[in-house]
Enzyme design. Structure first.
Site, PDB file in Angstrom:
ATOM      1  N   ASP A 220       0.942  -1.113  -0.051  1.00 28.23           N
ATOM      2  CA  ASP A 220       0.100   0.085  -0.200  1.00 28.23           C
ATOM      3  C   ASP A 220       0.987   1.119  -0.154  1.00 28.23           C
ATOM      4  O   ASP A 220       0.841   2.170   0.941  1.00 28.23           O
ATOM      5  CB  ASP A 220      -1.048   0.147   1.161  1.00 28.23           C
TER       6      ASP A 220
ATOM      7  N   ASP B 182       3.433   1.339   8.022  1.00 33.96           N
ATOM      8  CA  ASP B 182       2.257   0.537   7.694  1.00 33.96           C
ATOM      9  C   ASP B 182       2.334  -0.514   6.551  1.00 33.96           C
ATOM     10  O   ASP B 182       1.857  -0.394   5.312  1.00 33.96           O
ATOM     11  CB  ASP B 182       1.059   1.636   7.078  1.00 33.96           C
TER      12      ASP B 182
END
Length: 355
Positions: free
Chosen positions: A227, A244
C-alpha cells in the site's frame, strides 16, 4: 486501508450520519465496540508500561490505532487489528518482514518485540502491537532528491522482499482485487439500479482487458509493502520512513513503484526516472512490468469501492466517508472505470534510457 504513525488527532467514533448508511447498525455487532479508551490503556499497561493516561486516536479505519502517552518516555503507537481480517500467521509474517528490514537499517517502523521476541499480543477480545512513534508528513513528489531517496529505500525493501516468499499472506491478483470486488458489489445491492447495467458492462470489459494484459506479462511476485502511496511515507527533515505494512502481500515490484507517481504522463515519467535511479542501486527492476501499471491502478479502484462496501456496517465508515453509496459516487466511479478502459490502451511508461 491506511494506518498512519503520525500524530493526527482524527477521532473515529461511533456516530452514524442518519442518511449515510443503508442499514441500521447494531453497535454490539461491530468489530471494535469493546475497544474503549480504558481498554486501550489496560492493554498497553498489561505489557509492563505505565501510561500517563493520554490517548489520541489516529487516522485509521481498517484497524484502530492510538498514540498512548508513557510516563517518563516517548509516546507509543498501539495498533489494534480488525478481527477476522488476518490470521495469526499472516500478522506474524508481516511483523517478521518488518523486523528484518529494520535490522538492515532500512527506514521502516517495525513492531516492538518483548523479551521473548513476541510482537503480537492479546488483551480481551483484541489483538494488538506496539511501535515507536515517527512523526512527519507526506513527501513532496516534486522534489527530485526525495524521489531518488524513496527509490533507494524501496529498492532495499524489494531486495530483501525477493529473498523468500510469504507462506501465509496472499498475492495481489485479478481474481482477488477485481473479480471478487465486482461480485461482492453486484451481490449486495450497493449500486443504484439506474447505474447497475453501466457498472456491469464497464467492469466486465475491464476484467477481460486486464486478464489479457496480465497473463501476457512474465513477472516475479515478491514480498511488497502493498500500500505504498505517499501517505505511507513519512518525511521529517532529512528522514524518510516507510510505514504501515498491514497490506503487505506478494506481487510485482511495479505495484509499490507506481503508487508513488502522480500527475500527467510527462510528470509520471520524470518521477519514475528519479525513483528508478535510486531503486536500481539496490535492486534490479524488470522493465516488462511497466505495462502492468494501468491494470493494477484499475484493480485498486475496484478493490477500494468494494472495501468501503464491505466495511459499511462499521460505524467509522459512514462517518468518515459520507459521500460513499450515493448515486453521485457511483456515477463518478463508473466514469473513472470508463477512463481506465482507455488508460489500458495507452503506451506504458518507458525506461529513462529508452526516451
Amino acid at each position: 486501508m491506511t494506518d498512519h504513525t503520525d500524530t493526527s488527532n482524527d477521532n473515529v467514533g461511533n456516530t452514524i450520519q442518519a442518511d449515510a448508511s443503508p442499514v441500521a447498525v447494531n453497535l454490539a455487532n461491530t468489530p471494535f465496540h469493546t475497544l474503549t479508551q480504558d481498554t486501550v490503556l489496560d492493554a498497553v499497561e498489561s505489557l509492563g508500561y505505565v501510561s500517563d493516561l493520554r490517548v489520541f486516536p489516529l487516522n485509521s479505519y481498517e484497524n484502530r490505532v492510538y498514540q498512548v502517552g508513557i510516563e517518563g518516555e516517548a509516546p507509543l503507537i498501539a495498533k489494534f487489528y480488525r478481527p477476522n481480517r488476518w490470521s495469526l500467521q499472516q500478522i506474524r509474517e508481516e511483523h517478521t518482514f518488518s523486523l528484518a528490514l529494520a535490522e538492515l537499517e532500512i527506514p521502516v517502523v517495525p513492531p516492538i518485540a518483548n523479551a521473548e521476541g513476541e510482537t503480537l499480543f492479546e488483551y480481551g477480545d483484541h489483538r494488538f502491537s506496539l511501535s515507536q512513534r515517527r512523526g512527519g508528513h507526506a513527501p513532496s513528489l516534486d522534489d527530485m532528491d526525495t524521489l531518488y531517496r524513496m527509490g533507494q529505500h524501496l529498492g532495499r525493501i524489494h531486495a530483501l522482499g525477493q529473498v523468500e516468499d510469504y507462506s501465509h499472506r496472499p498475492a495481489l491478483t485479478l481474481e482477488d482485487f477485481g473479480i471478487r470486488s465486482r461480485e461482492y458489489l453486484l451481490a449486495n445491492d450497493f449500486i443504484p439500479k439506474t447505474l447497475l447495467a453501466a457498472y456491469q458492462t464497464v467492469s466486465e470489459q475491464l476484467i477481460d482487458k486486464m486478464q489479457s494484459v496480465i497473463t501476457n506479462i512474465n513477472y516475479r511476485s515478491i514480498r511488497l509493502h502493498g500500500d505504498c502511496h505517499p501517505g505511507n511515507v513519512l518525511q521529517r527533515e532529512d528522514s524518510l520512513y516507510f510505514v504501515d505494512f498491514d497490506d503487505s502481500r506478494m506481487g510485482p515490484a511495479i505495484q509499490d513503484i507506481w503508487m508513488l507517481l502522480s500527475g500527467d504522463k510527462t510528470q509520471q515519467q520524470t518521477q519514475f526516472g528519479e525513483i528508478l535511479e535510486g531503486y536500481e542501486e539496490f535492486c534490479e527492476f524488470n522493465p516488462t512490468e511497466l505495462p502492468l501499471i494501468e491494470s493494477f491502478r484499475t484493480l485498486r479502484l475496484m478493490h477500494y469501492a468494494a472495501w468501503l462496501a464491505r466495511r459499511w456496517e462499521d460505524p467509522a465508515f459512514p462517518q468518515a466517508f459520507p459521500w460513499f453509496n450515493s448515486e453521485r459516487y457511483w456515477a463518478e466511479h463508473i466514469q473513472e472505470l470508463r477512463e481506465q478502459l482507455f488508460g489500458l490502451d495507452e503506451p506504458a511508461l518507458k525506461l529513462p534510457s529508452a526516451i
